[in-house]
Write an enzyme that holds these catalytic residues in place. Structure first.
Site, PDB file in Angstrom:
ATOM      1  CE  LYS A 182      -3.897  -2.040   0.963  1.00 31.87           C
ATOM      2  NZ  LYS A 182      -5.513  -1.935   1.728  1.00 31.87           N
ATOM      3  NE  ARG A 220      -7.738  -8.269   0.154  1.00 34.05           N
ATOM      4  CZ  ARG A 220      -6.597  -7.634  -0.845  1.00 34.05           C
ATOM      5  NH1 ARG A 220      -5.656  -7.113  -0.503  1.00 34.05           N
ATOM      6  NH2 ARG A 220      -6.996  -7.597  -2.038  1.00 34.05           N
TER       7      ARG A 220
HETATM    8  N1  PMM Z   1      -7.670  -3.615   0.201  1.00 30.76           N
HETATM    9  C1  PMM Z   1      -7.883  -3.857  -1.244  1.00 30.76           C
HETATM   10  C2  PMM Z   1      -8.918  -4.517  -1.376  1.00 30.76           C
HETATM   11  N2  PMM Z   1      -9.761  -5.492  -0.871  1.00 30.76           N
HETATM   12  N3  PMM Z   1     -10.113  -5.613   1.423  1.00 30.76           N
HETATM   13  C3  PMM Z   1     -10.095  -6.187   2.710  1.00 30.76           C
HETATM   14  N4  PMM Z   1     -10.433  -7.155   3.189  1.00 30.76           N
HETATM   15  N5  PMM Z   1      -9.094  -5.157   2.831  1.00 30.76           N
HETATM   16  C4  PMM Z   1      -8.024  -4.435   2.211  1.00 30.76           C
HETATM   17  O1  PMM Z   1      -7.348  -3.390   3.301  1.00 30.76           O
HETATM   18  C5  PMM Z   1      -7.856  -4.648   0.909  1.00 30.76           C
HETATM   19  C6  PMM Z   1      -9.077  -5.375   0.820  1.00 30.76           C
HETATM   20  C7  PMM Z   1      -7.405  -3.040  -1.495  1.00 30.76           C
HETATM   21  O2  PMM Z   1      -6.678  -3.672  -2.705  1.00 30.76           O
HETATM   22  P1  PMM Z   1      -5.528  -4.777  -3.481  1.00 30.76           P
HETATM   23  O3  PMM Z   1      -6.371  -5.388  -3.801  1.00 30.76           O
HETATM   24  O4  PMM Z   1      -4.720  -3.800  -4.935  1.00 30.76           O
HETATM   25  O5  PMM Z   1      -3.907  -4.254  -2.937  1.00 30.76           O
END
Ligand code: PMM
Length: 307
Positions: free
Chosen positions: A225, A265
């Protein structure tokens, strides 16, 4: 600093004896962090299986980029991207999470074998989401979210980011419970980077204990991020591109695991899989010492032997 105790488990998912690793498969042409490399069903399934081989415990499949300013894909397109990948991974025995703000996509994914619904809007984007997840008896990730962002990060102003995120997550958890999702199936997530500047993300990571006090397993999604780019760039420099933030991501994984996160994640699994295992080994060493020497972890009394 608080550790493993009370990391919690989520009903309906396997129990892991350490912080779990959620590997990301973005089936999108425009994801900021993997440049759309997995925008193809066969390649996406293969990538997901590869992440499992590298140590992912579950795979999060998403068909819509959530980056600020991204245009939404229509429902048909999202279904077309996500469902075959969910089915392909679930049929191989993988624990699959679906990353969607649409109830229809969640419902069809659960039918195709997904075990968890990860909604970055915490049920706010689609009023049908909570009833669908409740009816299916599925676990649900409630992320802190202040709405779709158009243009600047207008919803990202805080007086006290930790207290406000905690209060707003509390309110969302109440709504989700009122909608019929069982308390032992709710996961919370601070939503790093969503309506948040780098300093907000860092403050939240410094106070994961406050989030854990909400009383639900905690998911931390720091991978690649913007705030990591800022930290690595220093005050003057240009942030490294997303793909060069994986070592920093693994560092956050270790710290989050140590602070009792239920799962992290990440896009690049291998280093984080190692990080959570090292964190567990250290927790176990601490537990063993506390068991062997009950006084070892007791508060130090400076009046005794402090020479
Ligand atoms: N961030 C992204 C996508 N999904 N899901 C959760 N639970 N928490 C997050 O911070 C989050 C998410 C951002 O997109 P990316 O998959 O492209 O990094």
């Amino acid at each position: 600093m608080s550790t493993l105790h009370g990391r919690g488990r989520v009903a309906g998912l396997p129990a892991w004896d350490r912080c779990a690793v959620m590997g990301v498969v973005n089936v999108t042409p425009d994801s900021f962090s993997d440049g759309g490399r997995w925008f193809d069903t066969t390649a996406a399934v293969k990538h997901g299986l590869g992440l499992v081989t590298e140590g992912a415990d579950l795979i999060d499949v998403g068909g819509e980029s959530t980056r600020p300013g991204a245009t939404r894909v229509d429902e048909e397109e999202e279904l077309k991207r996500v469902i075959p990948v969910v089915r392909g991974l679930a049929s191989e025995g993988v624990t699959v999470s679906v990353d969607t703000m649409r109830a229809s996509v969640a419902e069809r994914s659960l039918g195709a074998g997904a075990a968890l619904v990860n909604d970055v809007s915490g049920g706010l984007a689609d009023p049908a989401m909570i009833p669908v997840v409740a009816a299916a008896g599925a676990p649900f990730v409630v992320m802190h979210w202040r709405g779709f962002l158009q243009g600047g990060n207008v919803k990202g102003s805080y007086r006290d980011v930790v207290s406000e995120v905690v209060d707003e997550l509390h309110a969302r958890v109440e709504a989700v419970l009122a909608g019929g999702i069982a308390p032992d199936r709710i996961v919370i997530d601070p939503g790093l980077g969503f309506s948040k500047e780098a300093e907000h993300d860092l403050e939240l990571l410094a106070h994961l204990d406050r989030l854990r006090d909400i009383g639900h397993p905690l998911l931390v999604a720091a991978s690649r991020k913007r705030f990591l780019g800022r930290v690595l760039a220093g005050p003057e420099g240009a942030p490294p591109p997303a793909r060069e933030r994986d070592a920093a991501t693994a560092a956050v994984s270790a710290l989050a695991a140590h602070q009792g996160a239920w799962a992290v994640r990440v896009h690049e699994v291998r280093a984080t899989a190692d990080a959570v295992r090292v964190a567990r080994a250290i927790e176990q060493a601490r537990g063993a010492r506390a068991g062997a020497h009950p006084a070892a972890d007791a508060p130090h009394n400076p009046g005794e032997g402090a020479r």
